[in-house]
Scaffold this motif. Sequence first.
Motif, PDB file in Angstrom:
ATOM      1  N   GLY A 138       0.817  -1.193   0.000  1.00 24.24           N
ATOM      2  CA  GLY A 138       0.000   0.000   0.000  1.00 24.24           C
ATOM      3  C   GLY A 138       0.853   1.245   0.000  1.00 24.24           C
ATOM      4  O   GLY A 138       2.055   1.196   0.257  1.00 24.24           O
ATOM      5  N   PHE A 139       0.201   2.365  -0.287  1.00 23.11           N
ATOM      6  CA  PHE A 139       0.900   3.646  -0.268  1.00 23.11           C
ATOM      7  C   PHE A 139      -0.108   4.779  -0.160  1.00 23.11           C
ATOM      8  O   PHE A 139      -1.302   4.621  -0.437  1.00 23.11           O
ATOM      9  N   VAL A 140       0.401   5.922   0.232  1.00 24.31           N
ATOM     10  CA  VAL A 140      -0.346   7.171   0.205  1.00 24.31           C
ATOM     11  C   VAL A 140       0.645   8.243  -0.230  1.00 24.31           C
ATOM     12  O   VAL A 140       1.814   8.181   0.141  1.00 24.31           O
ATOM     13  N   PHE A 141       0.196   9.177  -1.047  1.00 25.75           N
ATOM     14  CA  PHE A 141       1.073  10.310  -1.341  1.00 25.75           C
ATOM     15  C   PHE A 141       0.269  11.587  -1.419  1.00 25.75           C
ATOM     16  O   PHE A 141      -0.953  11.573  -1.616  1.00 25.75           O
ATOM     17  N   GLY A 142       0.980  12.692  -1.240  1.00 23.94           N
ATOM     18  CA  GLY A 142       0.352  13.992  -1.300  1.00 23.94           C
ATOM     19  C   GLY A 142       1.387  15.095  -1.317  1.00 23.94           C
ATOM     20  O   GLY A 142       2.591  14.839  -1.327  1.00 23.94           O
ATOM     21  N   TYR A 143       0.896  16.332  -1.271  1.00 22.97           N
ATOM     22  CA  TYR A 143       1.757  17.503  -1.438  1.00 22.97           C
ATOM     23  C   TYR A 143       1.011  18.735  -0.946  1.00 22.97           C
ATOM     24  O   TYR A 143      -0.213  18.728  -0.778  1.00 22.97           O
ATOM     25  N   SER A 144       1.764  19.823  -0.766  1.00 24.61           N
ATOM     26  CA  SER A 144       1.167  21.094  -0.350  1.00 24.61           C
ATOM     27  C   SER A 144       0.379  21.693  -1.508  1.00 24.61           C
ATOM     28  O   SER A 144       0.837  21.687  -2.650  1.00 24.61           O
ATOM     29  N   LEU A 145      -0.782  22.221  -1.186  1.00 23.35           N
ATOM     30  CA  LEU A 145      -1.653  22.827  -2.198  1.00 23.35           C
ATOM     31  C   LEU A 145      -1.180  24.245  -2.509  1.00 23.35           C
ATOM     32  O   LEU A 145      -0.938  25.041  -1.605  1.00 23.35           O
ATOM     33  N   ARG A 146      -1.048  24.537  -3.801  1.00 21.12           N
ATOM     34  CA  ARG A 146      -0.696  25.886  -4.247  1.00 21.12           C
ATOM     35  C   ARG A 146      -1.979  26.631  -4.607  1.00 21.12           C
ATOM     36  O   ARG A 146      -2.924  26.045  -5.116  1.00 21.12           O
ATOM     37  N   GLN A 147      -1.998  27.928  -4.361  1.00 17.47           N
ATOM     38  CA  GLN A 147      -3.166  28.754  -4.654  1.00 17.47           C
ATOM     39  C   GLN A 147      -3.592  28.618  -6.114  1.00 17.47           C
ATOM     40  O   GLN A 147      -4.780  28.471  -6.407  1.00 17.47           O
ATOM     41  N   GLU A 148      -2.622  28.629  -7.016  1.00 15.89           N
ATOM     42  CA  GLU A 148      -2.947  28.610  -8.449  1.00 15.89           C
ATOM     43  C   GLU A 148      -3.521  27.272  -8.921  1.00 15.89           C
ATOM     44  O   GLU A 148      -3.973  27.149 -10.049  1.00 15.89           O
ATOM     45  N   ARG A 149      -3.526  26.285  -8.083  1.00 17.40           N
ATOM     46  CA  ARG A 149      -4.078  24.976  -8.462  1.00 17.40           C
ATOM     47  C   ARG A 149      -5.602  25.015  -8.611  1.00 17.40           C
ATOM     48  O   ARG A 149      -6.187  24.194  -9.292  1.00 17.40           O
ATOM     49  N   ASP A 150      -6.256  25.968  -7.952  1.00 15.48           N
ATOM     50  CA  ASP A 150      -7.720  26.095  -8.009  1.00 15.48           C
ATOM     51  C   ASP A 150      -8.420  24.800  -7.623  1.00 15.48           C
ATOM     52  O   ASP A 150      -9.389  24.363  -8.244  1.00 15.48           O
ATOM     53  N   PRO A 186     -18.074  28.098  -0.736  1.00 14.97           N
ATOM     54  CA  PRO A 186     -17.508  28.170   0.607  1.00 14.97           C
ATOM     55  C   PRO A 186     -17.538  29.579   1.189  1.00 14.97           C
ATOM     56  O   PRO A 186     -17.758  30.550   0.460  1.00 14.97           O
ATOM     57  N   GLU A 187     -17.296  29.658   2.472  1.00 14.18           N
ATOM     58  CA  GLU A 187     -17.194  30.957   3.142  1.00 14.18           C
ATOM     59  C   GLU A 187     -15.979  31.710   2.609  1.00 14.18           C
ATOM     60  O   GLU A 187     -15.005  31.086   2.175  1.00 14.18           O
ATOM     61  N   PRO A 188     -16.000  33.053   2.663  1.00 16.23           N
ATOM     62  CA  PRO A 188     -14.832  33.825   2.222  1.00 16.23           C
ATOM     63  C   PRO A 188     -13.567  33.377   2.970  1.00 16.23           C
ATOM     64  O   PRO A 188     -13.606  33.105   4.172  1.00 16.23           O
ATOM     65  N   GLY A 189     -12.463  33.257   2.238  1.00 17.18           N
ATOM     66  CA  GLY A 189     -11.191  32.860   2.822  1.00 17.18           C
ATOM     67  C   GLY A 189     -10.942  31.359   2.838  1.00 17.18           C
ATOM     68  O   GLY A 189      -9.813  30.921   3.061  1.00 17.18           O
ATOM     69  N   PHE A 190     -11.979  30.558   2.604  1.00 19.82           N
ATOM     70  CA  PHE A 190     -11.835  29.102   2.660  1.00 19.82           C
ATOM     71  C   PHE A 190     -10.791  28.592   1.674  1.00 19.82           C
ATOM     72  O   PHE A 190     -10.069  27.641   1.956  1.00 19.82           O
ATOM     73  N   THR A 191     -10.706  29.222   0.500  1.00 19.27           N
ATOM     74  CA  THR A 191      -9.798  28.742  -0.542  1.00 19.27           C
ATOM     75  C   THR A 191      -8.424  29.413  -0.511  1.00 19.27           C
ATOM     76  O   THR A 191      -7.574  29.095  -1.340  1.00 19.27           O
ATOM     77  N   ASP A 192      -8.173  30.314   0.435  1.00 20.31           N
ATOM     78  CA  ASP A 192      -6.876  30.996   0.531  1.00 20.31           C
ATOM     79  C   ASP A 192      -5.822  30.032   1.065  1.00 20.31           C
ATOM     80  O   ASP A 192      -6.001  29.438   2.134  1.00 20.31           O
ATOM     81  N   GLU A 193      -4.714  29.922   0.342  1.00 24.91           N
ATOM     82  CA  GLU A 193      -3.677  28.966   0.722  1.00 24.91           C
ATOM     83  C   GLU A 193      -2.507  29.575   1.488  1.00 24.91           C
ATOM     84  O   GLU A 193      -1.698  28.866   2.038  1.00 24.91           O
ATOM     85  N   ARG A 194      -2.380  30.868   1.509  1.00 27.50           N
ATOM     86  CA  ARG A 194      -1.358  31.545   2.321  1.00 27.50           C
ATOM     87  C   ARG A 194       0.040  30.933   2.143  1.00 27.50           C
ATOM     88  O   ARG A 194       0.627  30.402   3.095  1.00 27.50           O
ATOM     89  N   GLY A 195       0.546  31.006   0.933  1.00 29.78           N
ATOM     90  CA  GLY A 195       1.915  30.572   0.679  1.00 29.78           C
ATOM     91  C   GLY A 195       2.114  29.074   0.617  1.00 29.78           C
ATOM     92  O   GLY A 195       3.224  28.579   0.776  1.00 29.78           O
ATOM     93  N   GLY A 196       1.060  28.316   0.407  1.00 28.73           N
ATOM     94  CA  GLY A 196       1.200  26.875   0.263  1.00 28.73           C
ATOM     95  C   GLY A 196       1.414  26.125   1.557  1.00 28.73           C
ATOM     96  O   GLY A 196       1.758  24.955   1.540  1.00 28.73           O
ATOM     97  N   GLN A 197       1.184  26.773   2.683  1.00 25.91           N
ATOM     98  CA  GLN A 197       1.386  26.100   3.967  1.00 25.91           C
ATOM     99  C   GLN A 197       0.080  25.789   4.687  1.00 25.91           C
ATOM    100  O   GLN A 197       0.099  25.278   5.795  1.00 25.91           O
ATOM    101  N   ARG A 198      -1.034  26.088   4.060  1.00 26.48           N
ATOM    102  CA  ARG A 198      -2.314  25.875   4.726  1.00 26.48           C
ATOM    103  C   ARG A 198      -2.863  24.467   4.537  1.00 26.48           C
ATOM    104  O   ARG A 198      -3.396  23.871   5.478  1.00 26.48           O
ATOM    105  N   THR A 199      -2.768  23.933   3.309  1.00 21.83           N
ATOM    106  CA  THR A 199      -3.472  22.694   2.990  1.00 21.83           C
ATOM    107  C   THR A 199      -2.556  21.676   2.328  1.00 21.83           C
ATOM    108  O   THR A 199      -1.805  22.018   1.418  1.00 21.83           O
ATOM    109  N   VAL A 200      -2.649  20.435   2.767  1.00 25.42           N
ATOM    110  CA  VAL A 200      -1.981  19.325   2.092  1.00 25.42           C
ATOM    111  C   VAL A 200      -3.048  18.518   1.373  1.00 25.42           C
ATOM    112  O   VAL A 200      -4.135  18.280   1.905  1.00 25.42           O
ATOM    113  N   VAL A 201      -2.745  18.128   0.134  1.00 19.37           N
ATOM    114  CA  VAL A 201      -3.627  17.273  -0.647  1.00 19.37           C
ATOM    115  C   VAL A 201      -3.228  15.826  -0.390  1.00 19.37           C
ATOM    116  O   VAL A 201      -2.074  15.459  -0.598  1.00 19.37           O
ATOM    117  N   LEU A 202      -4.153  15.032   0.097  1.00 20.77           N
ATOM    118  CA  LEU A 202      -3.947  13.588   0.158  1.00 20.77           C
ATOM    119  C   LEU A 202      -4.419  13.099  -1.211  1.00 20.77           C
ATOM    120  O   LEU A 202      -5.609  12.946  -1.449  1.00 20.77           O
TER     121      LEU A 202
END
Length: 183
Positions: A70-82, A91-107
């Motif tokens: 088995g495996f899992v992989f992912g990466y930091s989400l970039r704002q421009e990825r949309d 979503p609520e305002p600000g939900f999609t803001d990534e703040r320099g790619g440190q807010r969200t990881v994509v599994l």
Amino acid sequence: MTDVTYTRATADTAAGLMDELCDVYADAYGHVPGEDSAVKTSAFRDRATGALGARNYEVVTARAGDELVGFVFGYSLRQERDWFAGLDPAPEPGFTDERGGQRTVVLAEIEVRQAWQGKGVGRRLHDEFLTGRGEERATLSANPAATTTHALYERWGWQRVGTVPGRPGAYYREYVKFVRPLR
């Protein structure tokens, strides 16, 4: 049953594992009537290879002896990825803001060979991957028809936030988006 070893690695290591990752992917899905397994696995290879260049890419593998199970992989989400483009409900305002790619990881992918499904390998891969991340939250996309998988994600602490349309060439016409806090 053989002990399972979990290992975290970077894109450089994952590139050398691509054939094994594709084998696990193909085995995890098995043959689905009406689907061309080779086409689906080829599309996975393209996605997985493309992900290697993503910011903060990591893979966690599960091995039983020499076999990748088995495996899992992912990466930091970039704002421009949309990632959340067209999210319904909006979503609520600000939900999609990534703040320099440190807010969200994509599994991006979590796959377990059929013989190892239901034995806790997927959950352990999931937890190992997310525990090692520094982002505030995680996100993933799911097949809209995979309601059993949706229920599993919800038991693991994920919240369904809506659906987005599939992009041109995507495997599904729409995807269900989930989010989970990490801190």
